[in-house]
Design a protein around this motif. Structure first.
Motif, PDB file in Angstrom:
ATOM      1  N   GLN A 177       0.761  -1.600   0.518  1.00 28.59           N
ATOM      2  CA  GLN A 177      -0.354  -0.163  -0.036  1.00 28.59           C
ATOM      3  C   GLN A 177       1.034   1.765  -0.129  1.00 28.59           C
ATOM      4  N   ALA A 178       1.917   1.328   0.549  1.00 26.77           N
ATOM      5  CA  ALA A 178       3.213   2.521   0.318  1.00 26.77           C
ATOM      6  C   ALA A 178       3.626   2.541  -0.617  1.00 26.77           C
ATOM      7  N   ALA A 179       3.884   1.526  -1.079  1.00 26.07           N
ATOM      8  CA  ALA A 179       4.586   1.426  -3.216  1.00 26.07           C
ATOM      9  C   ALA A 179       3.239   2.514  -3.963  1.00 26.07           C
ATOM     10  N   ARG A 180       2.304   2.144  -3.826  1.00 24.68           N
ATOM     11  CA  ARG A 180       0.756   2.346  -4.654  1.00 24.68           C
ATOM     12  C   ARG A 180       0.790   4.208  -4.408  1.00 24.68           C
ATOM     13  N   ASP A 181       0.953   3.945  -2.970  1.00 28.62           N
ATOM     14  CA  ASP A 181       0.756   5.998  -2.472  1.00 28.62           C
ATOM     15  C   ASP A 181       1.821   6.126  -2.700  1.00 28.62           C
ATOM     16  N   ARG A 182       3.048   5.966  -3.027  1.00 29.34           N
ATOM     17  CA  ARG A 182       4.096   6.964  -2.927  1.00 29.34           C
ATOM     18  C   ARG A 182       4.170   6.345  -4.993  1.00 29.34           C
ATOM     19  N   LEU A 183       3.616   5.535  -5.498  1.00 28.84           N
ATOM     20  CA  LEU A 183       3.458   5.688  -7.693  1.00 28.84           C
ATOM     21  C   LEU A 183       2.362   6.739  -7.833  1.00 28.84           C
ATOM     22  N   ASP A 184       0.750   6.439  -6.838  1.00 31.83           N
ATOM     23  CA  ASP A 184       0.284   7.740  -6.922  1.00 31.83           C
ATOM     24  C   ASP A 184       0.739   8.956  -6.710  1.00 31.83           C
ATOM     25  N   GLU A 185       1.470   9.225  -6.027  1.00 33.04           N
ATOM     26  CA  GLU A 185       1.899  10.603  -5.282  1.00 33.04           C
ATOM     27  C   GLU A 185       2.539  11.429  -6.586  1.00 33.04           C
ATOM     28  N   LEU A 186       3.514  10.409  -6.893  1.00 32.54           N
ATOM     29  CA  LEU A 186       5.016  10.833  -8.011  1.00 32.54           C
ATOM     30  C   LEU A 186       3.561  10.787  -9.374  1.00 32.54           C
ATOM     31  N   GLY A 187       2.646  10.215  -9.144  1.00 35.67           N
ATOM     32  CA  GLY A 187       2.174  10.055 -10.943  1.00 35.67           C
ATOM     33  C   GLY A 187       1.370  11.845 -10.963  1.00 35.67           C
ATOM     34  N   ALA A 188       0.744  11.705 -10.142  1.00 34.00           N
ATOM     35  CA  ALA A 188       0.350  13.140  -9.553  1.00 34.00           C
ATOM     36  C   ALA A 188       1.198  14.242 -10.111  1.00 34.00           C
TER      37      ALA A 188
END
Length: 94
Positions: free
Chosen positions: A8-19
């Protein structure tokens, strides 16, 4: 940290970077549009020629020419070269 929490932390990080990437892309597109509009404005007013514009923008001379042509700005000078095909069409009797 459990495996699920890491995922979940990895998904959140990727979502943040993608945004952040998408925001930067939008800002870049807005800056490019403003730059192109400025180039058209300067060329249309005949304030500077394409070569001088090129010295002040991050584009090559050919790209400035494409921007100018797409905006319908006529060239500073008319073409002086006549193709051999055109010359023969104009004087078919020779």
């Amino acid at each position: 940290m459990t495996t699920e929490k890491k995922k979940q932390a990895a998904r959140d990080r990727l979502d943040e970077l993608g945004a952040a990437y998408e925001k930067a892309e939008e800002e870049f597109e807005a800056a490019r549009t403003a730059l192109n509009e400025g180039i058209v404005e300067v060329l249309r007013a005949r304030t500077l020629g394409p070569s001088e514009v090129t010295r002040h923008v991050p584009y090559e001379r050919q790209h400035v020419g494409r921007i100018s042509k797409a905006a319908g700005i006529p060239p500073l000078r008319e073409p002086t070269v006549v193709s051999a095909k055109k010359a023969v069409e104009d004087n078919p009797a020779e």
